[in-house]
Design a protein around this motif. Structure first.
Motif, PDB file in Angstrom:
ATOM      1  N   ASP A   9     -25.113 -35.469 -45.754  1.00 42.54           N
ATOM      2  CA  ASP A   9     -25.617 -36.280 -44.578  1.00 42.54           C
ATOM      3  C   ASP A   9     -24.600 -36.437 -43.656  1.00 42.54           C
ATOM      4  OD1 ASP A   9     -24.571 -38.518 -45.659  1.00 42.54           O
ATOM      5  OD2 ASP A   9     -26.176 -39.070 -46.463  1.00 42.54           O
ATOM      6  N   GLY A  10     -25.112 -37.398 -42.545  1.00 40.43           N
ATOM      7  CA  GLY A  10     -23.817 -37.515 -41.526  1.00 40.43           C
ATOM      8  C   GLY A  10     -22.867 -38.372 -42.128  1.00 40.43           C
ATOM      9  N   ASP A  11     -22.964 -39.085 -43.143  1.00 39.65           N
ATOM     10  CA  ASP A  11     -22.121 -40.023 -43.752  1.00 39.65           C
ATOM     11  C   ASP A  11     -20.608 -39.331 -44.293  1.00 39.65           C
ATOM     12  OD1 ASP A  11     -22.951 -42.197 -42.321  1.00 39.65           O
ATOM     13  OD2 ASP A  11     -24.281 -42.862 -44.072  1.00 39.65           O
TER      14      ASP A  11
ATOM     15  N   SER B 136     -25.883 -38.432 -37.476  1.00 33.43           N
ATOM     16  CA  SER B 136     -26.836 -37.903 -38.437  1.00 33.43           C
ATOM     17  C   SER B 136     -27.420 -36.540 -37.893  1.00 33.43           C
ATOM     18  CB  SER B 136     -27.744 -38.831 -38.927  1.00 33.43           C
ATOM     19  OG  SER B 136     -28.708 -38.291 -40.048  1.00 33.43           O
TER      20      SER B 136
END
Length: 316
Positions: free
Chosen positions: A25-27, A122
């Protein structure tokens, strides 16, 4: 050609890094993408494929896509890839290697997302995965399947698992919900499921001292593809079990086919009302209970794989 053991090692290394990047994911995409690019650069099978590609100027292609004088200016609504599969793979690799370079001087996934109209981190990650990373991974998987097929059918099968069939690392556990008094009843099921190749979640093993109980339960269920409720005459006496039931029902509504609620009813147990909307099994033997669990799981035995009924439904 390398021997079979070496090919298996290279295929496994590629798949591990590929799956982590595709499901990120974005993280954590940046980390997994850097590792994916490193693996492609050092993997002999990948390098054999990439080095055989004809010359194609990916920079010219990208400049044409992002031409500020184009109808959409600096923001794109779609990518027009080259018609040739070889040229397309060159372009995809150029983008993936740029995003996974770790250099601020090159296009990263957030910069790519902005070009595609996604300014949220995200959303940028989702754009990069959907338009570039997954297509590159699928194209490389197909070509590695061909490479492995030169060695043996078993290796071809190892390379050819559809990406859609592979659960994320955070969605393949099996949460075992029970009353503390029933710990001795549940422990053998934990051991058997682990021997079968699954990853059962049990509080005694997965919640170290100091873990906040509510947070540990929530994270455990969210990382699982199923909750198995062990319903005995003790089941309704512990308030935390109500939280687990509520969390499981919420998760089922959220992800539908990728999550199963499995209720095993032992002598003297009464199924809680929220679980009565789902099928339960009256347990007459441990063997029958294990069979019921395995049949109801959305993943197959062995390495985590969604059952065909799960991922093919999404493709239709």
């Amino acid at each position: 050609m390398a021997n079979s053991n070496e090919i298996v090692k290279h295929l496994s290394a590629f798949r591990h890094s590929r799956d982590a990047a595709v499901h990120a994911d974005g993280d954590d995409l940046e980390h997994h993408l850097i590792e994916f690019v490193r693996e492609v650069k050092r993997n002999p099978l990948c390098q054999r494929i990439l080095s055989a590609l004809p010359a194609y100027d990916a920079n010219v292609w990208w400049n044409q896509q992002s031409d500020p004088e184009s109808p959409h200016g600096n923001q794109l609504t779609a990518l027009m890839f080259p018609a040739s599969p070889d040229d397309k793979l060159v372009v995809l690799w150029d983008l993936v290697s740029s995003m996974g370079s770790g250099s601020s001087d090159l296009l990263d996934f957030q910069g790519f997302g902005q070009v595609m109209g996604a300014y949220n981190r995200s959303e940028a990650a989702a754009k990069a995965i959907s338009l570039v990373i997954r297509p590159f991974a699928e194209a490389m998987t197909d070509r590695m399947r061909e490479q492995a097929g030169m060695a043996s059918p078993n290796l071809r099968e190892l390379a050819g698992v559809p990406l859609a069939a592979i659960p994320g690392e955070n969605e393949s556990r099996i949460f075992l919900s029970h009353r503390s008094a029933d710990k001795a009843l549940v422990q053998p099921f934990f051991e058997v499921l682990r021997e079968l190749g699954h990853q059962p979640w049990l509080d005694a093993h997965d919640m170290p001292a100091g873990t906040t109980l509510h947070r540990g339960i929530t994270e455990g269920i969210d990382a699982s593809c199923a909750v198995v409720f062990f319903v005995t005459k003790n089941f309704e006496d512990e308030r935390w079990l109500g939280r687990e039931v509520d969390q499981a029902v919420h998760r089922k509504i959220e992800v539908v086919d990728k999550f199963a609620i499995i209720t095993l009813v032992f002598d003297g147990g009464e199924v809680p009302r929220p679980l009565r909307d789902y099928v339960w099994v009256n347990v007459t033997s441990e063997a029958d209970a294990i069979r019921a669990i395995v049949r109801a799981l959305p993943i197959e035995l062995g390495p985590p794989r969604w059952r065909a009924r799960v991922y093919k439904k999404k493709e239709r």
